[in-house]
Design a protein around this motif. Structure first.
Motif, PDB file in Angstrom:
ATOM      1  N   VAL A  93      83.979 -52.553  37.812  1.00  0.00           N
ATOM      2  CA  VAL A  93      82.698 -51.902  38.363  1.00  0.00           C
ATOM      3  C   VAL A  93      81.822 -52.312  37.286  1.00  0.00           C
ATOM      4  O   VAL A  93      80.267 -52.395  37.524  1.00  0.00           O
ATOM      5  N   PHE A  94      82.026 -52.532  35.782  1.00  0.00           N
ATOM      6  CA  PHE A  94      80.333 -52.529  34.969  1.00  0.00           C
ATOM      7  C   PHE A  94      80.087 -54.550  35.745  1.00  0.00           C
ATOM      8  O   PHE A  94      78.921 -53.861  35.288  1.00  0.00           O
ATOM      9  N   LYS A  95      81.220 -55.187  35.893  1.00  0.00           N
ATOM     10  CA  LYS A  95      79.744 -56.729  35.515  1.00  0.00           C
ATOM     11  C   LYS A  95      79.363 -56.519  37.227  1.00  0.00           C
ATOM     12  O   LYS A  95      78.580 -57.093  36.808  1.00  0.00           O
ATOM     13  N   VAL A  96      79.752 -55.351  37.806  1.00  0.00           N
ATOM     14  CA  VAL A  96      79.118 -55.757  39.447  1.00  0.00           C
ATOM     15  C   VAL A  96      78.037 -54.671  38.757  1.00  0.00           C
ATOM     16  O   VAL A  96      76.632 -54.945  39.871  1.00  0.00           O
ATOM     17  N   ILE A  97      77.826 -54.006  38.095  1.00  0.00           N
ATOM     18  CA  ILE A  97      76.704 -53.072  37.978  1.00  0.00           C
ATOM     19  C   ILE A  97      75.813 -53.522  37.301  1.00  0.00           C
ATOM     20  O   ILE A  97      74.210 -53.667  37.469  1.00  0.00           O
ATOM     21  N   VAL A  98      76.521 -54.184  35.872  1.00  0.00           N
ATOM     22  CA  VAL A  98      75.422 -55.034  35.599  1.00  0.00           C
ATOM     23  C   VAL A  98      74.945 -56.656  35.836  1.00  0.00           C
ATOM     24  O   VAL A  98      73.337 -56.784  35.614  1.00  0.00           O
ATOM     25  N   TRP A  99      75.379 -56.644  36.952  1.00  0.00           N
ATOM     26  CA  TRP A  99      74.763 -57.428  38.019  1.00  0.00           C
ATOM     27  C   TRP A  99      73.407 -57.206  38.525  1.00  0.00           C
ATOM     28  O   TRP A  99      72.177 -57.962  38.610  1.00  0.00           O
ATOM     29  N   ASP A 100      73.171 -55.931  38.577  1.00  0.00           N
ATOM     30  CA  ASP A 100      71.713 -55.329  39.608  1.00  0.00           C
ATOM     31  C   ASP A 100      71.395 -54.790  38.190  1.00  0.00           C
ATOM     32  O   ASP A 100      69.633 -55.020  38.470  1.00  0.00           O
ATOM     33  N   PHE A 101      71.770 -54.247  37.883  1.00  0.00           N
ATOM     34  CA  PHE A 101      71.067 -53.868  36.869  1.00  0.00           C
ATOM     35  C   PHE A 101      70.301 -54.801  35.778  1.00  0.00           C
ATOM     36  O   PHE A 101      69.386 -54.757  35.281  1.00  0.00           O
ATOM     37  N   GLY A 102      71.342 -55.962  35.118  1.00  0.00           N
ATOM     38  CA  GLY A 102      70.372 -57.191  34.732  1.00  0.00           C
ATOM     39  C   GLY A 102      69.323 -57.574  35.055  1.00  0.00           C
ATOM     40  O   GLY A 102      68.207 -57.672  34.367  1.00  0.00           O
ATOM     41  N   VAL A 103      69.261 -57.586  36.532  1.00  0.00           N
ATOM     42  CA  VAL A 103      67.764 -58.252  37.305  1.00  0.00           C
ATOM     43  C   VAL A 103      66.994 -56.983  37.244  1.00  0.00           C
ATOM     44  O   VAL A 103      65.386 -58.234  37.016  1.00  0.00           O
ATOM     45  N   MET A 104      67.212 -55.675  37.790  1.00  0.00           N
ATOM     46  CA  MET A 104      66.232 -55.035  37.283  1.00  0.00           C
ATOM     47  C   MET A 104      65.465 -54.659  35.828  1.00  0.00           C
ATOM     48  O   MET A 104      63.838 -55.019  36.405  1.00  0.00           O
ATOM     49  N   GLY A 105      65.738 -54.935  34.988  1.00  0.00           N
ATOM     50  CA  GLY A 105      65.971 -54.992  33.642  1.00  0.00           C
ATOM     51  C   GLY A 105      64.525 -55.380  33.767  1.00  0.00           C
ATOM     52  O   GLY A 105      63.854 -56.246  32.966  1.00  0.00           O
ATOM     53  N   ALA A 106      65.155 -57.171  34.096  1.00  0.00           N
ATOM     54  CA  ALA A 106      64.141 -58.839  33.799  1.00  0.00           C
ATOM     55  C   ALA A 106      63.185 -58.144  34.614  1.00  0.00           C
ATOM     56  O   ALA A 106      61.844 -58.504  34.507  1.00  0.00           O
ATOM     57  N   MET A 107      63.473 -57.540  36.088  1.00  0.00           N
ATOM     58  CA  MET A 107      61.810 -57.016  36.526  1.00  0.00           C
ATOM     59  C   MET A 107      60.497 -55.790  35.672  1.00  0.00           C
ATOM     60  O   MET A 107      59.924 -55.951  35.522  1.00  0.00           O
ATOM     61  N   VAL A 108      61.587 -54.841  35.068  1.00  0.00           N
ATOM     62  CA  VAL A 108      61.353 -53.940  34.073  1.00  0.00           C
ATOM     63  C   VAL A 108      60.381 -54.829  32.964  1.00  0.00           C
ATOM     64  O   VAL A 108      59.632 -54.215  32.483  1.00  0.00           O
ATOM     65  N   LYS A 109      61.212 -55.675  32.485  1.00  0.00           N
ATOM     66  CA  LYS A 109      60.759 -55.926  31.241  1.00  0.00           C
ATOM     67  C   LYS A 109      58.967 -57.221  31.118  1.00  0.00           C
ATOM     68  O   LYS A 109      58.812 -58.166  30.583  1.00  0.00           O
ATOM     69  N   GLY A 110      58.823 -57.789  32.876  1.00  0.00           N
ATOM     70  CA  GLY A 110      58.086 -58.343  33.624  1.00  0.00           C
ATOM     71  C   GLY A 110      59.271 -60.556  33.183  1.00  0.00           C
ATOM     72  O   GLY A 110      58.004 -61.083  33.533  1.00  0.00           O
ATOM     73  N   GLU A 111      60.371 -59.999  32.555  1.00  0.00           N
ATOM     74  CA  GLU A 111      60.943 -61.738  32.986  1.00  0.00           C
ATOM     75  C   GLU A 111      61.135 -61.927  33.839  1.00  0.00           C
ATOM     76  O   GLU A 111      61.210 -63.397  34.552  1.00  0.00           O
ATOM     77  N   LYS A 112      60.358 -61.671  35.130  1.00  0.00           N
ATOM     78  CA  LYS A 112      60.708 -61.745  37.033  1.00  0.00           C
ATOM     79  C   LYS A 112      60.046 -61.183  37.602  1.00  0.00           C
ATOM     80  O   LYS A 112      59.779 -59.702  37.003  1.00  0.00           O
ATOM     81  N   ASP A 113      59.381 -61.407  38.600  1.00  0.00           N
ATOM     82  CA  ASP A 113      58.004 -60.709  39.553  1.00  0.00           C
ATOM     83  C   ASP A 113      58.975 -59.571  40.136  1.00  0.00           C
ATOM     84  O   ASP A 113      60.163 -59.148  40.542  1.00  0.00           O
ATOM     85  N   PHE A 114      57.986 -58.507  39.433  1.00  0.00           N
ATOM     86  CA  PHE A 114      58.148 -56.822  39.688  1.00  0.00           C
ATOM     87  C   PHE A 114      58.573 -57.526  42.031  1.00  0.00           C
ATOM     88  O   PHE A 114      57.171 -56.940  42.471  1.00  0.00           O
ATOM     89  N   ASP A 115      59.647 -57.152  42.265  1.00  0.00           N
ATOM     90  CA  ASP A 115      59.726 -56.971  43.693  1.00  0.00           C
ATOM     91  C   ASP A 115      60.769 -55.666  43.991  1.00  0.00           C
ATOM     92  O   ASP A 115      62.164 -55.223  44.268  1.00  0.00           O
ATOM     93  N   ALA A 116      60.005 -54.425  44.346  1.00  0.00           N
ATOM     94  CA  ALA A 116      59.963 -53.768  44.994  1.00  0.00           C
ATOM     95  C   ALA A 116      61.466 -52.861  45.282  1.00  0.00           C
ATOM     96  O   ALA A 116      61.983 -52.183  45.620  1.00  0.00           O
ATOM     97  N   LYS A 117      60.855 -53.843  46.856  1.00  0.00           N
ATOM     98  CA  LYS A 117      61.589 -53.926  48.001  1.00  0.00           C
ATOM     99  C   LYS A 117      63.507 -54.670  47.527  1.00  0.00           C
ATOM    100  O   LYS A 117      64.389 -53.547  47.400  1.00  0.00           O
ATOM    101  N   ASP A 118      63.445 -55.029  46.534  1.00  0.00           N
ATOM    102  CA  ASP A 118      64.741 -55.689  45.706  1.00  0.00           C
ATOM    103  C   ASP A 118      65.164 -54.870  45.193  1.00  0.00           C
ATOM    104  O   ASP A 118      66.355 -54.969  44.833  1.00  0.00           O
ATOM    105  N   PHE A 119      64.465 -54.244  43.908  1.00  0.00           N
ATOM    106  CA  PHE A 119      64.828 -53.454  43.090  1.00  0.00           C
ATOM    107  C   PHE A 119      65.052 -52.154  43.838  1.00  0.00           C
ATOM    108  O   PHE A 119      66.515 -51.223  43.292  1.00  0.00           O
ATOM    109  N   ALA A 120      64.898 -51.769  44.892  1.00  0.00           N
ATOM    110  CA  ALA A 120      65.571 -50.317  45.558  1.00  0.00           C
ATOM    111  C   ALA A 120      66.699 -50.615  45.700  1.00  0.00           C
ATOM    112  O   ALA A 120      67.248 -49.942  46.020  1.00  0.00           O
ATOM    113  N   ARG A 121      66.907 -52.253  46.453  1.00  0.00           N
ATOM    114  CA  ARG A 121      67.864 -52.437  47.210  1.00  0.00           C
ATOM    115  C   ARG A 121      69.137 -52.497  45.622  1.00  0.00           C
ATOM    116  O   ARG A 121      70.653 -52.038  46.308  1.00  0.00           O
ATOM    117  N   ARG A 122      69.230 -52.920  45.156  1.00  0.00           N
ATOM    118  CA  ARG A 122      70.077 -52.954  43.581  1.00  0.00           C
ATOM    119  C   ARG A 122      70.369 -51.623  42.909  1.00  0.00           C
ATOM    120  O   ARG A 122      71.232 -51.185  43.144  1.00  0.00           O
TER     121      ARG A 122
END
Ligand code: ASC
Length: 152
Positions: free
Chosen positions: A35-64
């Motif tokens: 469960v923690f691994k599955v959470i980190v998979w999505d939370f990690g991508v969201m974190g990258a968007m928040v930090k600007g390491e990845k383009d902010f994609d609001a739709k993808d963020f919402a899905r995650r």
């Protein structure tokens, strides 16, 4: 039944139930770590968007965010009584079981924050999403600080 035979039967039952309990504990550990691994998979991508390491994609963020909110309630099920007794090395602190009320509170905070994150993400308001992401991260960290052993 002769006494020796009876004692032998009791011993076998004790061993069998002990083995079944160890098996249940192992399954619970595998479940919660998954469960923690599955959470980190999505939370990690969201974190990258928040930090600007990845383009902010609001739709993808919402899905995650939806996925994370769906996973967080499962965490508590992964820590049943006795799942601290397995002969498996984990970072779970004994306080998870000795301070079950405190652990439940910390977990509930995460559930609440992830629900809020999924809600806020529906708005598409980038600033609000980033703010609530930080609040959710704090809930992760709060529980880790108190109930997870540091990496050895
Ligand atoms: C993550 C992650 C955590 C939390 C925590 C927040 O991305 O893997 O455990 O955020 O670091 O402080």
């Amino acid at each position: 039944m002769k006494l020796a035979a009876r004692a032998c039967a009791v011993m076998m039952l004790v061993c069998l139930s002990g083995g079944a309990m160890a098996q249940d504990a192992k399954k619970a550990i595998e479940y919660r770590q998954s469960v923690f691994k599955v959470i980190v998979w999505d939370f990690g991508v969201m974190g990258a968007m928040v930090k600007g390491e990845k383009d902010f994609d609001a739709k993808d963020f919402a899905r995650r965010a939806e996925r994370v909110a769906d996973m967080a309630p499962r965490i508590a099920e992964g820590f049943p009584a006795g799942s601290d007794m397995a002969d498996i090395e984990t970072r779970a602190k004994p306080e998870i079981w000795s301070d079950a009320a405190g652990f439940k509170q910390a977990w509930q905070r995460l559930v609440d924050e992830t629900e809020k994150l999924a809600m806020v993400a529906k708005s598409g308001d980038e600033a609000a999403m980033k703010k609530q992401f930080a609040a959710t991260g704090k809930a992760c960290k709060g529980c880790h600080d108190d109930y997870r052993k540091p990496k050895s």
